[in-house]
Design a protein around this motif. Structure first.
Motif, mmCIF file in Angstrom:
data_model
loop_
_atom_site.group_PDB
_atom_site.id
_atom_site.type_symbol
_atom_site.label_atom_id
_atom_site.label_comp_id
_atom_site.label_asym_id
_atom_site.label_seq_id
_atom_site.Cartn_x
_atom_site.Cartn_y
_atom_site.Cartn_z
ATOM 1 N N VAL A 103 0.887 -1.032 0.203
ATOM 2 C CA VAL A 103 -0.156 -0.090 0.007
ATOM 3 C C VAL A 103 0.907 1.199 -0.153
ATOM 4 C CG1 VAL A 103 -1.698 1.327 1.435
ATOM 5 C CG2 VAL A 103 -1.724 -1.329 1.383
ATOM 6 N N PHE A 104 0.757 1.853 -0.952
ATOM 7 C CA PHE A 104 2.005 2.892 -1.127
ATOM 8 C C PHE A 104 1.303 4.288 -0.654
ATOM 9 C CE2 PHE A 104 2.374 0.455 -5.526
ATOM 10 C CZ PHE A 104 3.777 0.272 -5.126
ATOM 11 N N VAL A 105 2.265 4.815 -0.068
ATOM 12 C CA VAL A 105 2.073 6.100 0.564
ATOM 13 C C VAL A 105 2.858 7.273 0.242
ATOM 14 C CG1 VAL A 105 2.193 7.128 3.153
ATOM 15 C CG2 VAL A 105 1.009 5.106 2.969
ATOM 16 N N ASP A 106 2.345 8.679 0.156
ATOM 17 C CA ASP A 106 3.315 9.738 -0.172
ATOM 18 C C ASP A 106 4.281 9.950 0.654
ATOM 19 O OD1 ASP A 106 4.230 11.251 -2.300
ATOM 20 O OD2 ASP A 106 2.612 13.026 -1.891
ATOM 21 N N GLN A 318 5.428 1.509 -12.030
ATOM 22 C CA GLN A 318 6.216 0.435 -12.510
ATOM 23 C C GLN A 318 5.151 -0.451 -13.361
ATOM 24 O OE1 GLN A 318 9.443 -0.049 -12.784
ATOM 25 N NE2 GLN A 318 9.953 1.587 -11.643
ATOM 26 N N GLU A 319 5.627 -1.187 -14.304
ATOM 27 C CA GLU A 319 4.815 -2.045 -15.167
ATOM 28 C C GLU A 319 4.128 -3.103 -14.182
ATOM 29 O OE1 GLU A 319 4.620 -2.194 -18.748
ATOM 30 O OE2 GLU A 319 3.245 -3.836 -18.661
ATOM 31 N N VAL A 320 4.851 -3.603 -13.262
ATOM 32 C CA VAL A 320 4.560 -4.890 -12.466
ATOM 33 C C VAL A 320 3.204 -4.172 -11.602
ATOM 34 C CG1 VAL A 320 5.952 -4.415 -10.652
ATOM 35 C CG2 VAL A 320 5.028 -6.673 -11.219
ATOM 36 N N ASN A 325 -3.819 -0.120 -10.198
ATOM 37 C CA ASN A 325 -4.458 1.049 -10.463
ATOM 38 C C ASN A 325 -4.385 2.127 -9.467
ATOM 39 O OD1 ASN A 325 -6.042 0.715 -13.147
ATOM 40 N ND2 ASN A 325 -7.001 -1.132 -11.895
ATOM 41 N N VAL A 326 -3.333 2.598 -9.163
ATOM 42 C CA VAL A 326 -3.013 3.672 -8.199
ATOM 43 C C VAL A 326 -3.238 5.007 -8.950
ATOM 44 C CG1 VAL A 326 -1.218 4.873 -6.616
ATOM 45 C CG2 VAL A 326 -1.417 2.303 -6.706
#
Ligand SMILES: *Cc1c(COP(=O)(O)O)cnc(C)c1O
Length: 367
Positions: A103-106, A318-320, A325-326
């Protein structure tokens, strides 16, 4: 391309310690003890002593260190693990490898590290851990992150691949959270002569698991308690690290000096690294921000000054990770910084004349 000096000068470092390193390597060769020898034991003791962590568990790379740490707390399919969107790929690669969802966070606009306020917002009932990267050698707001982890009963892991030798409020990086991972890739602050890494923890249970896992799950020779893998660190590499560790504090001091010199000479023409007053950075990279990066890099390259970009592409692009869908609009700082960041030649062995050349070429280009 005609590079006038190295981006990271590993050769000058080798020349400085050559007799000690050659002797250490020759000792291992004479004994032909290549796997799990006395040098490795000594190295783990040195690493534990240096950081203050109870357990220092060496392994084959910083990437396998991350995998071991995540496995040791049972990260698996269906779990969510919070990580910065702006870091080296391995940080989230291992989360994904174990079937969990990163889960990406800024990031914070000044330090480029995880923003604790945004971390807290990203927590769901599925969140099991936070991987906080100490980017470019500076620790994030560890107190705030430990607090969040405690409150939500999840684990904080420090990805200290770039920050071995750094300090946060007087405590060493790699001993600030339940689990920490570092890398001994040659270009990292403490690099060996190949791949290597380590996990640090004060907790016996994950330490025991990781020691088993990295050596085929063996309790004793040919007795296998669990399914593991072979992620052992080489004895030859341990011998190299034992020498380099003796000089490491001097190198960290030299890094502070060179960074300060760059700071003073460049602060009026570019965005220099922002280091919190309670932090000491290991300066794995000295990274600045410029508006017209391509043109700046071209001018420096033409003048023989090497540069690098850490990192040009946010992880969610990144492709992967396209399938996640971020929405990039939710990551304004990562978008901004990945478009402007660039790293300057930096190592404890960067000659003053070469520092001067970087400074004058950059000032010419930017002003
Ligand atoms: C280098 C690095 C890694 C991976 O370490 P390796 O030893 O190359 O596997 C992981 N995370 C970060 C932030 C890194 O810079």
């Amino acid at each position: 391309m005609n590079v006038k000096f190295q981006f990271i000068d590993l050769k000058a470092q080798y020349d400085a310690y050559k007799s000690e390193i050659d002797e250490a390597i020759q000792n291992v060769l004479n004994k032909t003890a290549f796997i799990m020898g006395t040098e490795l034991k000594e190295c783990e003791a040195n690493l534990a002593k240096y950081t203050g962590a109870k357990h220092a568990i060496t392994c084959s790379s910083g990437t396998s260190a991350l995998e071991l740490a995540l496995r040791s707390i049972g990260i698996t399919c269906g779990d969510e693990v919070i990580a910065p969107a702006f870091t080296f790929f391995a940080t989230t690669e291992m989360i994904s490898l174990l079937g969990a969802t990163p889960v990406f966070v800024d990031i914070d606009e000044k330090t480029y590290n995880l923003s604790p306020a945004l971390v807290e917002k990203a927590i769901t009932p599925k969140t099991k851990a936070i991987v906080a990267v100490s980017l470019y050698g500076q620790c994030p707001d560890i107190d705030a992150l430990n607090e969040i982890a405690k409150k939500h009963n999840i684990t904080l892991i420090e990805d200290a691949a770039q920050s071995f030798g750094a300090e946060y409020k007087g405590k060493k990086s790699c001993n600030l959270s339940k689990l920490s991972c570092t890398s001994f890739f040659p270009a990292k602050p403490l690099g060996c002569y190949g791949d290597g890494g380590a996990v640090f923890t004060d907790s016996d249970e994950p330490a025991h698991f990781m020691r088993l896992f990295l050596n085929h799950g063996q309790n004793e020779r040919y007795k296998h308690a669990i399914i593991g893998n072979n992620y052992r660190f080489d004895n030859l590499q341990a011998a190299v690290l034992n020498v380099k560790l003796k000089h490491f504090e001097d190198e960290i001091a030299e890094r502070q000096k060179i960074a300060k010199r760059y700071d003073e000479a460049l602060k009026d023409v570019t965005t220099i690294p922002f280091i919190e007053t309670h932090n000491k950075s290991a300066y794995a990279q000295y990274s600045i921000r410029v508006k017209n990066r391509e043109a700046v890099i071209k001018k420096l390259t033409d003048a023989g000054v090497p540069t690098a970009i850490h990192y040009p592409i946010p992880l969610y692009k990144q492709e992967v990770y396209k399938s996640l869908n971020v929405n990039p609009a939710l990551f304004p700082i990562t978008e901004l910084v990945s478009g402007e960041i660039m790293s300057l030649p930096f190592s404890p062995f960067l000659k003053e004349s070469d520092q001067d050349m970087v400074i004058s070429e950059l000032r010419n280009t930017l002003s």
